[in-house]
Scaffold this motif. Structure first.
Motif, short mmCIF file in Angstrom:
data_model
loop_
_atom_site.label_atom_id
_atom_site.label_comp_id
_atom_site.label_asym_id
_atom_site.label_seq_id
_atom_site.Cartn_x
_atom_site.Cartn_y
_atom_site.Cartn_z
N TYR A 5 -85.71 35.19 74.63
CA TYR A 5 -86.88 35.60 75.40
C TYR A 5 -87.59 34.40 76.01
CZ TYR A 5 -90.94 38.70 76.19
OH TYR A 5 -91.94 39.46 76.73
N PHE A 50 -79.78 38.78 76.82
CA PHE A 50 -80.99 38.89 76.01
C PHE A 50 -80.82 38.36 74.59
CE2 PHE A 50 -81.55 42.61 79.03
CZ PHE A 50 -82.23 41.83 79.95
N HIS A 51 -79.65 37.77 74.31
CA HIS A 51 -79.43 37.15 73.00
C HIS A 51 -78.89 35.74 73.13
CE1 HIS A 51 -79.57 41.46 71.99
NE2 HIS A 51 -80.23 41.00 70.96
N TRP A 61 -90.77 40.03 81.93
CA TRP A 61 -90.92 41.39 81.39
C TRP A 61 -92.34 41.94 81.52
CZ3 TRP A 61 -87.16 44.55 81.26
CH2 TRP A 61 -85.87 44.12 81.02
N THR A 82 -83.44 37.45 69.48
CA THR A 82 -84.21 38.09 70.53
C THR A 82 -85.34 37.18 70.99
OG1 THR A 82 -83.67 40.26 69.68
CG2 THR A 82 -85.55 40.14 71.13
N ARG A 83 -86.06 36.59 70.08
CA ARG A 83 -87.19 35.73 70.45
C ARG A 83 -86.71 34.48 71.16
NH1 ARG A 83 -92.35 36.55 71.80
NH2 ARG A 83 -92.44 34.66 72.99
N TRP A 143 -87.59 35.10 80.42
CA TRP A 143 -87.78 36.54 80.31
C TRP A 143 -89.21 36.85 79.84
CZ3 TRP A 143 -84.72 39.15 83.08
CH2 TRP A 143 -83.38 38.83 83.20
N SER A 144 -89.77 35.97 79.01
CA SER A 144 -91.12 36.20 78.50
C SER A 144 -92.15 36.24 79.63
CB SER A 144 -91.51 35.13 77.48
OG SER A 144 -91.46 33.83 78.07
N PRO A 165 -90.67 41.80 72.62
CA PRO A 165 -89.25 42.11 72.42
C PRO A 165 -88.98 42.66 71.03
CG PRO A 165 -89.62 39.74 72.35
CD PRO A 165 -90.92 40.37 72.77
N GLN A 166 -87.95 43.49 70.98
CA GLN A 166 -87.52 44.08 69.71
C GLN A 166 -86.04 43.81 69.52
OE1 GLN A 166 -88.70 48.19 69.35
NE2 GLN A 166 -90.56 47.80 70.52
N GLN A 167 -85.65 43.60 68.30
CA GLN A 167 -84.25 43.33 67.99
C GLN A 167 -83.43 44.61 68.16
OE1 GLN A 167 -83.68 41.79 64.05
NE2 GLN A 167 -81.50 42.23 64.06
N TYR A 194 -96.80 47.11 78.31
CA TYR A 194 -95.88 46.05 77.90
C TYR A 194 -95.83 45.99 76.38
CZ TYR A 194 -94.29 41.41 76.69
OH TYR A 194 -93.62 40.37 76.11
#
Length: 158
Positions: free
Chosen positions: A10, A111-112, A54, A6-7, A50-51, A68-70, A65
Motif C-alpha cells: 500500500y 497489491f502484495h 485509493w 497488504t500494508r 496506492w495509499s 486496506p484489508q488482507q 474510504y
C-alpha cells in the motif's frame, strides 16, 4: 499471505504506463532518428503510492474510504459473480462475463508487491519523447470513460 504484505504494498512507489501513451511512444520510436535501433522504457512519468490513490478513487466514486484489508483477490472475487450480474442488470451495463472482467492474479501481485516498482525513463526523454501523464488524473478519466461506455455502473451522488 501475511498481514504486513497488504500494508507494505500500500505504501511502496509504483509507476504505470497508459496504453495510449505507449502507442504515442511507439509511433514516435518508429519515426524519430534518435530512436533508431534503441530500446526504451515508457511510463506515465510520475510515481504514486496506492495509499494516495485509493482515497481519491473512493472520493471520485462517492464511496466511503476504508483502510486496506488482507485478502487474496484470486480467492475472494470469484465468489462475487452474482453481485456483478446484479449491477449489470440494474444499470443496463455491457454484458461482460465476470470471469473476463479482470485478471485477479494481477491485482494480487500489484497489491502484495512489497518493493518499489520504478523504471527510469531518462533515456527516452533524452532521445526526444517528452509526453507524460498524471496517473491519478488519467485513471479517473478512464473510470469516467468506462461509466460513459456502460462498462461500470454510474457513480453515486453525481
Amino acid at each position: 499471505m501475511r498481514a504486513a504484505d497488504t500494508r507494505a504494498a500500500y505504501d511502496v512507489l509504483y509507476q504505470t504506463t497508459d496504453a495510449e501513451l505507449l502507442a504515442r511512444a511507439s509511433v514516435w520510436a518508429g519515426s524519430a532518428g534518435t530512436a533508431a535501433d534503441q530500446v526504451f522504457n515508457v511510463t506515465n512519468g510520475d510515481q504514486f503510492r496506492w495509499s494516495g490513490l485509493w482515497p481519491r478513487f473512493a472520493e471520485h466514486f462517492g464511496m466511503a474510504y476504508a483502510p486496506p484489508q488482507q485478502m487474496s483477490l484470486t480467492e475472494a472475487m470469484p465468489t462475487r459473480a452474482d453481485v456483478w450480474q446484479r449491477l449489470v442488470d440494474r444499470h443496463g451495463l455491457v454484458p461482460t462475463p465476470y470471469e473476463k472482467l479482470v485478471a485477479w492474479s494481477v491485482g494480487d501481485f500489484l497489491f502484495h508487491h512489497e518493493a518499489d516498482h520504478i523504471t527510469s525513463t531518462v533515456k527516452i526523454r533524452q532521445a526526444g519523447f517528452a509526453n507524460a501523464l498524471d496517473t491519478e488524473t488519467r485513471l479517473l478519466q478512464l473510470f469516467d470513460r468506462l461509466v460513459e461506455q456502460k462498462v461500470l455502473p454510474p457513480f453515486r451522488d453525481r
